[in-house]
Design a protein around this motif. Sequence first.
Motif, PDB file in Angstrom:
ATOM      1  N   LEU A  66     -11.485  28.092   2.536  1.00 45.00           N
ATOM      2  CA  LEU A  66     -10.439  27.037   2.391  1.00 45.00           C
ATOM      3  C   LEU A  66     -10.857  25.843   3.037  1.00 45.00           C
ATOM      4  O   LEU A  66     -10.913  24.699   2.647  1.00 45.00           O
ATOM      5  N   GLN A  67     -11.413  25.851   4.363  1.00 44.34           N
ATOM      6  CA  GLN A  67     -11.635  24.770   5.093  1.00 44.34           C
ATOM      7  C   GLN A  67     -13.057  24.381   4.859  1.00 44.34           C
ATOM      8  O   GLN A  67     -13.277  23.214   4.819  1.00 44.34           O
ATOM      9  N   ALA A  68     -14.010  25.115   4.229  1.00 44.82           N
ATOM     10  CA  ALA A  68     -15.284  24.535   3.747  1.00 44.82           C
ATOM     11  C   ALA A  68     -15.131  23.734   2.464  1.00 44.82           C
ATOM     12  O   ALA A  68     -15.566  22.800   2.301  1.00 44.82           O
ATOM     13  N   LEU A  69     -14.122  24.349   1.571  1.00 44.69           N
ATOM     14  CA  LEU A  69     -13.788  23.534   0.440  1.00 44.69           C
ATOM     15  C   LEU A  69     -12.985  22.117   0.935  1.00 44.69           C
ATOM     16  O   LEU A  69     -13.201  20.991   0.230  1.00 44.69           O
ATOM     17  N   LEU A  70     -12.307  22.232   1.964  1.00 43.26           N
ATOM     18  CA  LEU A  70     -11.449  20.757   2.382  1.00 43.26           C
ATOM     19  C   LEU A  70     -12.432  19.916   2.940  1.00 43.26           C
ATOM     20  O   LEU A  70     -12.539  18.761   2.808  1.00 43.26           O
ATOM     21  N   VAL A  71     -13.404  20.373   3.717  1.00 41.27           N
ATOM     22  CA  VAL A  71     -14.575  19.611   4.439  1.00 41.27           C
ATOM     23  C   VAL A  71     -15.353  18.658   3.343  1.00 41.27           C
ATOM     24  O   VAL A  71     -15.839  17.871   3.353  1.00 41.27           O
ATOM     25  N   SER A  72     -15.816  19.742   2.338  1.00 41.64           N
ATOM     26  CA  SER A  72     -16.317  19.219   1.021  1.00 41.64           C
ATOM     27  C   SER A  72     -15.574  17.955   0.695  1.00 41.64           C
ATOM     28  O   SER A  72     -16.086  17.042   0.209  1.00 41.64           O
ATOM     29  N   GLY A  73     -14.511  18.520   0.284  1.00 37.72           N
ATOM     30  CA  GLY A  73     -13.570  17.458  -0.378  1.00 37.72           C
ATOM     31  C   GLY A  73     -13.466  16.017   0.360  1.00 37.72           C
ATOM     32  O   GLY A  73     -13.127  14.914  -0.059  1.00 37.72           O
ATOM     33  N   LEU A  74     -13.469  16.163   1.686  1.00 37.80           N
ATOM     34  CA  LEU A  74     -13.583  15.060   2.499  1.00 37.80           C
ATOM     35  C   LEU A  74     -14.708  14.107   2.374  1.00 37.80           C
ATOM     36  O   LEU A  74     -14.627  13.023   1.992  1.00 37.80           O
ATOM     37  N   ALA A  75     -15.707  14.712   2.373  1.00 36.78           N
ATOM     38  CA  ALA A  75     -17.092  14.136   1.898  1.00 36.78           C
ATOM     39  C   ALA A  75     -17.045  13.615   0.343  1.00 36.78           C
ATOM     40  O   ALA A  75     -17.458  12.270   0.278  1.00 36.78           O
ATOM     41  N   VAL A  76     -16.385  14.104  -0.499  1.00 33.03           N
ATOM     42  CA  VAL A  76     -16.507  13.515  -1.890  1.00 33.03           C
ATOM     43  C   VAL A  76     -15.212  12.512  -1.805  1.00 33.03           C
ATOM     44  O   VAL A  76     -15.688  11.436  -2.355  1.00 33.03           O
ATOM     45  N   LEU A  77     -14.301  12.465  -1.062  1.00 30.67           N
ATOM     46  CA  LEU A  77     -13.349  11.372  -0.927  1.00 30.67           C
ATOM     47  C   LEU A  77     -14.067  10.207  -0.304  1.00 30.67           C
ATOM     48  O   LEU A  77     -13.670   9.077  -0.809  1.00 30.67           O
ATOM     49  N   LEU A  78     -15.006  10.641   0.669  1.00 30.81           N
ATOM     50  CA  LEU A  78     -15.428   9.264   1.267  1.00 30.81           C
ATOM     51  C   LEU A  78     -16.445   8.727   0.594  1.00 30.81           C
ATOM     52  O   LEU A  78     -16.599   7.355   0.439  1.00 30.81           O
ATOM     53  N   ILE A  79     -17.285   9.411  -0.286  1.00 32.09           N
ATOM     54  CA  ILE A  79     -18.306   9.120  -1.197  1.00 32.09           C
ATOM     55  C   ILE A  79     -17.629   8.035  -2.324  1.00 32.09           C
ATOM     56  O   ILE A  79     -17.934   7.217  -2.661  1.00 32.09           O
ATOM     57  N   GLY A  80     -16.486   8.762  -2.843  1.00 34.78           N
ATOM     58  CA  GLY A  80     -15.689   8.002  -3.714  1.00 34.78           C
ATOM     59  C   GLY A  80     -15.172   6.871  -3.434  1.00 34.78           C
ATOM     60  O   GLY A  80     -15.144   5.655  -3.968  1.00 34.78           O
ATOM     61  N   LEU A  81     -14.428   6.822  -2.044  1.00 32.72           N
ATOM     62  CA  LEU A  81     -13.872   5.529  -1.327  1.00 32.72           C
ATOM     63  C   LEU A  81     -15.197   4.587  -1.139  1.00 32.72           C
ATOM     64  O   LEU A  81     -15.117   3.494  -1.439  1.00 32.72           O
ATOM     65  N   GLY A  82     -16.604   4.815  -0.708  1.00 34.32           N
ATOM     66  CA  GLY A  82     -17.475   3.824  -0.749  1.00 34.32           C
ATOM     67  C   GLY A  82     -17.678   3.321  -1.920  1.00 34.32           C
ATOM     68  O   GLY A  82     -18.021   2.243  -2.090  1.00 34.32           O
ATOM     69  N   VAL A  83     -18.046   4.142  -3.228  1.00 29.61           N
ATOM     70  CA  VAL A  83     -18.247   3.479  -4.437  1.00 29.61           C
ATOM     71  C   VAL A  83     -17.198   2.734  -4.673  1.00 29.61           C
ATOM     72  O   VAL A  83     -17.458   1.456  -5.623  1.00 29.61           O
ATOM     73  N   PHE A  84     -15.890   3.078  -4.805  1.00 28.10           N
ATOM     74  CA  PHE A  84     -14.691   2.177  -4.940  1.00 28.10           C
ATOM     75  C   PHE A  84     -14.631   0.936  -4.081  1.00 28.10           C
ATOM     76  O   PHE A  84     -14.487  -0.148  -4.720  1.00 28.10           O
ATOM     77  N   VAL A  85     -15.022   0.809  -2.904  1.00 29.55           N
ATOM     78  CA  VAL A  85     -14.955  -0.264  -2.200  1.00 29.55           C
ATOM     79  C   VAL A  85     -16.044  -1.031  -2.434  1.00 29.55           C
ATOM     80  O   VAL A  85     -15.954  -2.562  -2.485  1.00 29.55           O
ATOM     81  N   CYS A  86     -17.266  -0.603  -2.741  1.00 29.16           N
ATOM     82  CA  CYS A  86     -18.466  -1.569  -3.045  1.00 29.16           C
ATOM     83  C   CYS A  86     -18.787  -2.278  -4.352  1.00 29.16           C
ATOM     84  O   CYS A  86     -19.352  -2.927  -4.458  1.00 29.16           O
ATOM     85  N   THR A  87     -17.838  -1.295  -5.422  1.00 23.90           N
ATOM     86  CA  THR A  87     -18.076  -2.156  -6.478  1.00 23.90           C
ATOM     87  C   THR A  87     -17.041  -3.397  -6.717  1.00 23.90           C
ATOM     88  O   THR A  87     -16.056  -3.653  -6.252  1.00 23.90           O
TER      89      THR A  87
END
Length: 87
Positions: A66-87
């Motif tokens: 579960l913690q591996a999924l959550l860490v992966s989810g954090l990376a996905v959330l940061l990538i999505g937030l980066g795309v959201f902010v940069c566009t």
Amino acid sequence: MKAMYLANYFVAGCIASSLLGWIASLHPMATRAIAFLLAAVAIAWVMCWLLDYSLSQLLKISVTQLQALLVSGLAVLLIGLGVFVCT
């Protein structure tokens, strides 16, 4: 959980978050909706960290998986937030 499944979930999450960031760049109303969606996902992510032991029993997976999924989810959330902010 195998690393292959975790990698697949990560790639699918990155694709989905990038798509949502691109949709948010098209219209101001979509930007508000995607911002709300990202905030809701972030709140759910924090709640999963707080309830990880009981949630792992409910999902019938180990806490480390579960913690591996959550860490992966954090990376996905940061990538999505980066795309959201940069566009």
